[in-house]
Design a protein around this motif. Structure first.
Motif, mmCIF file in Angstrom:
data_model
loop_
_atom_site.group_PDB
_atom_site.id
_atom_site.type_symbol
_atom_site.label_atom_id
_atom_site.label_comp_id
_atom_site.label_asym_id
_atom_site.label_seq_id
_atom_site.Cartn_x
_atom_site.Cartn_y
_atom_site.Cartn_z
ATOM 1 N N ARG A 36 -4.489 12.018 -3.208
ATOM 2 C CA ARG A 36 -3.631 12.934 -2.433
ATOM 3 C C ARG A 36 -2.931 13.919 -3.354
ATOM 4 O O ARG A 36 -2.849 15.117 -3.057
ATOM 5 C CB ARG A 36 -2.607 12.115 -1.656
ATOM 6 N N SER A 60 0.984 4.097 -3.029
ATOM 7 C CA SER A 60 0.450 5.421 -2.732
ATOM 8 C C SER A 60 1.511 6.504 -2.691
ATOM 9 O O SER A 60 1.206 7.687 -2.884
ATOM 10 C CB SER A 60 -0.286 5.404 -1.383
ATOM 11 N N THR A 61 2.759 6.129 -2.463
ATOM 12 C CA THR A 61 3.813 7.125 -2.299
ATOM 13 C C THR A 61 4.529 7.417 -3.601
ATOM 14 O O THR A 61 4.809 8.573 -3.922
ATOM 15 C CB THR A 61 4.823 6.662 -1.245
ATOM 16 N N VAL A 88 -5.512 6.165 -3.341
ATOM 17 C CA VAL A 88 -5.221 7.154 -2.298
ATOM 18 C C VAL A 88 -4.119 8.105 -2.745
ATOM 19 O O VAL A 88 -4.182 9.321 -2.526
ATOM 20 C CB VAL A 88 -4.842 6.441 -0.990
ATOM 21 N N GLY A 89 -3.081 7.559 -3.401
ATOM 22 C CA GLY A 89 -1.992 8.413 -3.876
ATOM 23 C C GLY A 89 -2.456 9.403 -4.926
ATOM 24 O O GLY A 89 -2.082 10.582 -4.890
ATOM 25 N N TYR A 103 0.834 -1.210 0.000
ATOM 26 C CA TYR A 103 0.000 0.000 0.000
ATOM 27 C C TYR A 103 0.868 1.258 0.000
ATOM 28 O O TYR A 103 0.600 2.218 -0.750
ATOM 29 C CB TYR A 103 -0.915 -0.019 1.223
ATOM 30 N N GLY A 110 -3.768 1.731 -2.680
ATOM 31 C CA GLY A 110 -2.681 2.706 -2.601
ATOM 32 C C GLY A 110 -2.632 3.625 -3.807
ATOM 33 O O GLY A 110 -2.389 4.835 -3.678
#
Length: 422
Positions: free
Chosen positions: A178, A106-107, A174-175, A102, A171
């Motif tokens: 964001r 996401s990063t 969400v990434g 995840y 992920g």
């Protein structure tokens, strides 16, 4: 201390964590993953082989190190995934695997590191499927009969999808969300900065507009006051000379002075009234049609002045008509001031390329001197600014015979078209 809406509040950072709660969350996840790795691995091996105390301690230490890699997941998101891939053949930690994948999805920036995310996720899926298949095929000492081979393979794939694909997709979502929020915040911050800049520019334009309006009003007042007061001074000088010799003519001059004074007051009221009027109630500006009256007023004050009109009459814009009128008015005022008794000619010429107005006075004679009138020296400068602002040309200067000429030409583009007048 209050912050402006567009100003960002600095966030206090702790190592690579932006907030302390992020550090507590990562440390808690690392401890949970370490316990889960150690317990699950010990239970899995104990059901199949004998595990000594030293082996259990080693498994616990290895699980602690593997789970502890989640502490650096925000700083180096690939590290927990690589650790998971290294220990997964002998140690299946669900928390470690799910959180690591995840965080990776996401990063990392999806468009720039797409291949790395896909490769690591695919490798994790393959290892998870292999570990699940091995665990199902070697059930240990449990009396339950194992499922058939196809069932084992299907179950391994389904569990692997849940352990790898689900956190990767979550992920990625969400990434992306964001990054979208960050881009919207940056855009909003940029718009606020742009709005502040536009507000400053609007204030500067308003300041310049006020300055230009003050200049325009001052120029209008100069034109009106200078011309009317000059006529009044000329009439008063004539009144002084003839009051005893010709009382009837003196009374006529006094009457003319009163009329000129009333005209000056009316024009001043109109100029000052503009400050309290809206655009729909603007007074009618002076136009070229009023030149004969203007010339008659100077002629009544004793000036030898003639008006010559040539060409076909054209209508021009209000500003152009008023500017041409003011040029003639300024020329007559200067003649009253500096060329008393001289012959003055006012020329109005309509041509296809525009309109030309000129005021020419001959060299003053010796019979009558010029009226002693004060002069600020701003009349011709103001006229030049007006004419040039409309795209015309302005010239003023002495003639070869000792006279003086003021001339302005306004372009034909300022003319009002015939169809607009219908």
């Amino acid at each position: 201390m209050s912050k402006s809406p567009g100003e960002r509040v600095p966030v206090r950072s702790f190592w690579w964590w932006k907030r302390p709660r992020s550090a507590f969350l990562d440390i808690g996840l690392a401890m949970l993953a370490a316990v889960e790795c150690a317990v699950s691995t010990t239970a899995f091996l104990s059901a199949r082989i004998h595990v000594s105390t030293a082996g259990a301690v080693g498994i616990a230490v290895l699980g602690t190190l593997a789970g502890g890699s989640l502490v650096v997941r925000r700083r180096w998101p690939a590290v927990p995934v690589l650790v998971t891939l290294l220990v997964m053949p002998g140690m299946l930690g669900v928390v470690l695997l799910v959180v690591a994948l995840y965080t990776l999805a996401s990063t990392w920036e999806w468009p720039s590191r797409r291949r790395r995310v896909v490769a690591l996720s695919a490798l994790a899926f393959a290892e998870a499927a292999a570990v699940m298949a091995v665990s199902l095929m070697t059930p240990g000492d449990a009396p339950v009969d194992p499922p058939p081979l196809w069932g084992q393979i299907l179950l391994s794939l389904l569990v692997s999808v849940g352990l790898t694909v689900a956190p990767v997709v979550t992920g990625l979502y969400v990434g992306a969300r964001r990054r979208l929020i960050e881009s919207l915040k940056d855009r909003a911050h940029g718009l606020e900065t742009e709005l502040d800049l536009l507000a400053e520019q609007a204030q500067e334009r308003a300041r310049r507009a006020r300055l230009e309006e003050r200049t325009r009003i001052a120029r209008e007042m100069h034109d009106v006051v200078a011309h009317r007061v000059s006529l009044m001074v000329v009439h008063s000088g004539a009144l002084e000379r003839i009051v005893v010799k010709d009382p009837e003519k003196a009374a006529q001059s006094a009457k003319l002075m009163g009329e000129v004074g009333r005209q000056a007051l009316n024009e001043l009221r109109e100029i000052l009234g503009v400050l309290r009027m809206d655009d729909e109630r603007q007074p009618e500006p002076d136009s070229l049609a009023g030149l004969p009256r203007l010339v008659d007023q100077s002629r009544a004050a004793g000036m030898a002045v003639t008006l010559t009109v040539s060409g076909s009459r054209q209508e021009f814009t209000g500003e152009a008509e008023q500017t041409a009128y003011r040029v003639v008015q300024e020329g007559l005022t200067n003649a009253h001031k500096h060329a008393g008794g001289a012959q003055v000619s006012v020329l109005l010429s309509y041509a296809p390329n525009g309109v030309r107005v000129a005021v020419v006075n001959a060299c003053p004679g010796g019979e009558r001197g010029a009226a002693k009138l004060p002069s600020g020296g701003n009349g011709l400068v103001g006229m030049r600014e007006r004419v040039i602002a409309l795209g015309g040309t302005f010239s003023s200067g002495p003639e070869a015979d000792g006279g003086f000429r003021i001339e302005a030409v306004l372009p034909s583009r300022l003319a009002v078209r015939a169809e607009r007048l219908r």
